[in-house]
Design a protein around this motif. Structure first.
Motif, short mmCIF file in Angstrom:
data_model
loop_
_atom_site.label_atom_id
_atom_site.label_comp_id
_atom_site.label_asym_id
_atom_site.label_seq_id
_atom_site.Cartn_x
_atom_site.Cartn_y
_atom_site.Cartn_z
N LEU A 30 0.83 -1.20 0.00
CA LEU A 30 0.00 0.00 0.00
C LEU A 30 0.86 1.26 0.00
O LEU A 30 0.57 2.23 -0.72
CB LEU A 30 -0.93 0.00 1.23
CG LEU A 30 -2.10 -0.99 1.19
CD1 LEU A 30 -2.80 -1.04 2.54
CD2 LEU A 30 -3.10 -0.61 0.09
N ARG A 31 1.93 1.26 0.78
CA ARG A 31 2.82 2.42 0.82
C ARG A 31 3.48 2.65 -0.53
O ARG A 31 3.69 3.80 -0.94
CB ARG A 31 3.91 2.21 1.88
CG ARG A 31 3.41 2.24 3.31
CD ARG A 31 4.58 2.26 4.29
NE ARG A 31 4.12 2.07 5.67
CZ ARG A 31 4.14 0.91 6.29
NH1 ARG A 31 4.61 -0.17 5.68
NH2 ARG A 31 3.70 0.82 7.53
N ALA A 32 3.83 1.56 -1.21
CA ALA A 32 4.55 1.66 -2.49
C ALA A 32 3.61 1.88 -3.67
O ALA A 32 4.08 2.08 -4.79
CB ALA A 32 5.38 0.40 -2.71
N GLY A 33 2.31 1.82 -3.43
CA GLY A 33 1.36 1.97 -4.53
C GLY A 33 1.31 0.76 -5.44
O GLY A 33 0.88 0.86 -6.59
N MET A 34 1.71 -0.40 -4.91
CA MET A 34 1.70 -1.63 -5.69
C MET A 34 0.32 -2.29 -5.64
O MET A 34 -0.47 -2.05 -4.72
CB MET A 34 2.73 -2.63 -5.13
CG MET A 34 4.16 -2.18 -5.23
SD MET A 34 5.31 -3.34 -4.39
CE MET A 34 5.07 -4.82 -5.40
N LEU A 35 0.03 -3.11 -6.62
CA LEU A 35 -1.17 -3.93 -6.60
C LEU A 35 -1.07 -4.92 -5.43
O LEU A 35 -0.01 -5.49 -5.19
CB LEU A 35 -1.32 -4.70 -7.91
CG LEU A 35 -1.61 -3.88 -9.16
CD1 LEU A 35 -1.41 -4.72 -10.41
CD2 LEU A 35 -3.04 -3.32 -9.13
N LEU A 36 -2.16 -5.11 -4.71
CA LEU A 36 -2.13 -6.05 -3.59
C LEU A 36 -2.06 -7.50 -4.06
O LEU A 36 -1.47 -8.35 -3.40
CB LEU A 36 -3.36 -5.86 -2.71
CG LEU A 36 -3.47 -4.54 -1.96
CD1 LEU A 36 -4.68 -4.56 -1.03
CD2 LEU A 36 -2.21 -4.23 -1.18
N ARG A 72 -6.75 -3.57 -9.97
CA ARG A 72 -7.02 -2.27 -9.34
C ARG A 72 -6.08 -2.05 -8.15
O ARG A 72 -5.90 -2.93 -7.32
CB ARG A 72 -8.47 -2.19 -8.87
CG ARG A 72 -9.47 -2.36 -10.02
CD ARG A 72 -10.85 -1.94 -9.62
NE ARG A 72 -11.81 -2.16 -10.71
CZ ARG A 72 -13.00 -1.62 -10.77
NH1 ARG A 72 -13.41 -0.81 -9.79
NH2 ARG A 72 -13.81 -1.87 -11.78
N VAL A 73 -5.53 -0.86 -8.11
CA VAL A 73 -4.59 -0.51 -7.04
C VAL A 73 -5.36 -0.19 -5.76
O VAL A 73 -6.47 0.37 -5.79
CB VAL A 73 -3.73 0.71 -7.45
CG1 VAL A 73 -2.82 1.15 -6.30
CG2 VAL A 73 -2.90 0.37 -8.68
N GLY A 74 -4.78 -0.53 -4.64
CA GLY A 74 -5.36 -0.18 -3.35
C GLY A 74 -6.29 -1.25 -2.81
O GLY A 74 -6.40 -2.35 -3.36
N LEU A 75 -6.97 -0.91 -1.73
CA LEU A 75 -7.88 -1.84 -1.09
C LEU A 75 -9.18 -1.97 -1.89
O LEU A 75 -9.60 -1.03 -2.56
CB LEU A 75 -8.21 -1.34 0.32
CG LEU A 75 -7.05 -1.35 1.33
CD1 LEU A 75 -7.41 -0.48 2.53
CD2 LEU A 75 -6.72 -2.77 1.76
N PRO A 76 -9.84 -3.13 -1.80
CA PRO A 76 -11.15 -3.26 -2.42
C PRO A 76 -12.17 -2.38 -1.70
O PRO A 76 -11.90 -1.86 -0.61
CB PRO A 76 -11.47 -4.76 -2.26
CG PRO A 76 -10.62 -5.21 -1.12
CD PRO A 76 -9.39 -4.37 -1.15
N PRO A 77 -13.36 -2.23 -2.26
CA PRO A 77 -14.34 -1.28 -1.69
C PRO A 77 -14.98 -1.73 -0.38
O PRO A 77 -15.49 -0.89 0.37
CB PRO A 77 -15.39 -1.16 -2.79
CG PRO A 77 -15.27 -2.44 -3.56
CD PRO A 77 -13.83 -2.79 -3.53
#
Length: 328
Positions: free
Chosen positions: A229-235, A269-274
């Motif tokens: 998350l800090r690096a902006g990577m796909l989870l 999609r980048v970041g956490l799911p909704p």
């Protein structure tokens, strides 16, 4: 006159002895327990009648008289009770005054999704199924959370309930339990957490819950996701993709599934799911807000419940070949 007084005394003693004897006689001699439901507002006289109607071997007038003479007739509590063999008028009144209802229990399991929660509650024959005809949105509206997705919002635990109580009441308890657990976890978050809110912590905790094969790996798995998350990577977490597939998932996650974009596809999609993808337990909540410091950006299941963690893609690929493909 003395004769009359003596006779009265004998009669009173006899009546007293009979009353004492009756108070200690079983209302249910043997067999299955009787089921008694006392509705709110039922009078003591009505309660005595209900006890007899349930199958108790006594006279409702005697039972009512006992309730009145005890001075506790107005202290009897509404509820659902079982009257087992051997119960006497005396012990029955104690049970009703104390409100010792018959309790059942249902367990909501860590890692279950909302669909599984609804299925589990629907199977509880002793619950009143007030949610049976309600949509997910309507259920949340009834619980005072209109517009909030139900996924992950209920704390996994074992909940006791009285026969005939509402499934909405049980869900409300589980909802408030998660509120408390989440609030407590969020108050203990690490200063450098990449999470922006308690809701994000709940989402990440649900992923950690589904990804963890062994409890000892939980905090490090959370650390990997925090780094990403800090690096902006796909989870790139498979359980989230599977959740997005819903009932279309057949147990085999294919390459095309990883490429099929949904709001929960963390490969596209980048970041956490909704929303959360399951119900996280206390340990997963704490791991999400207090991840283990690690340089790892990847992990792969080793096949024994544990995971291999890697700081580089090259190392990760070697681990995948070894543990997933059987290549040394």
């Amino acid at each position: 006159m003395r004769r009359l007084l003596a006779l009265v005394a004998v009669v009173l003693i006899a009546l007293g002895g009979a009353a004492f004897w009756w108070l200690h006689q079983p209302l249910v001699a043997a067999g299955e327990p009787l089921e008694l439901a006392i509705e709110p507002g039922t009078t003591p006289r009505g309660i005595a009648r209900d006890v007899v109607a349930a199958g108790a071997q006594t006279d409702a007038r005697l039972l009512y008289a006992w309730f009145r003479l005890s001075g506790q007739d107005r202290a009897i509590k509404a509820g659902n009770y079982e009257i087992p063999a051997g119960t006497t008028p005396r012990s029955l009144l104690q049970k009703l005054v104390r409100g010792e209802e018959t309790l059942r229990a249902v367990t909501l399991v860590e890692g279950w999704n909302w669909r599984q929660v609804r299925q589990a509650l629907a199977k509880e024959e002793q619950l009143r199924h007030d949610t049976a005809q309600l949509s997910d949105d309507a259920v949340m509206a009834q619980l005072g959370r209109a517009g909030v997705a139900p996924e992950g919002r209920f704390f996994p635990d074992t909940y006791a309930y009285a026969k005939g109580s509402s499934d909405l009441a049980l869900l409300r308890r589980a909802l408030h339990a998660m509120d408390r657990r989440l609030e407590a976890a969020w108050s203990q978050r690490a200063p450098d957490t990449p999470l922006k809110s308690a809701d994000e912590a709940l989402i990440l905790a649900s992923i950690v819950e589904k990804e963890t094969g062994r409890a000892s790996d939980r905090a490090q798995i959370a650390g990997v996701f925090a780094n990403r998350l800090r690096a902006g990577m796909l989870l790139q977490t498979d359980p989230s993709v599977i959740y997005g597939l819903g009932e279309k998932f057949d147990g085999n996650l294919r390459k095309r599934d990883l490429q099929a974009d949904t709001p929960w596809n963390t490969y596209t999609r980048v970041g956490l799911p909704p929303t959360p993808i399951a119900m996280p337990g206390k340990a997963a909540l704490l791991a999400a807000v207090q991840p283990e410091p690690t340089r790892a950006l990847y992990f792969v299941a080793k096949g024994d419940g544990t995971s291999h963690f890697s700081a580089s893609l090259e190392e990760h690929n070697r681990a995948v070949n070894r543990y997933q493909r059987g290549q040394q």
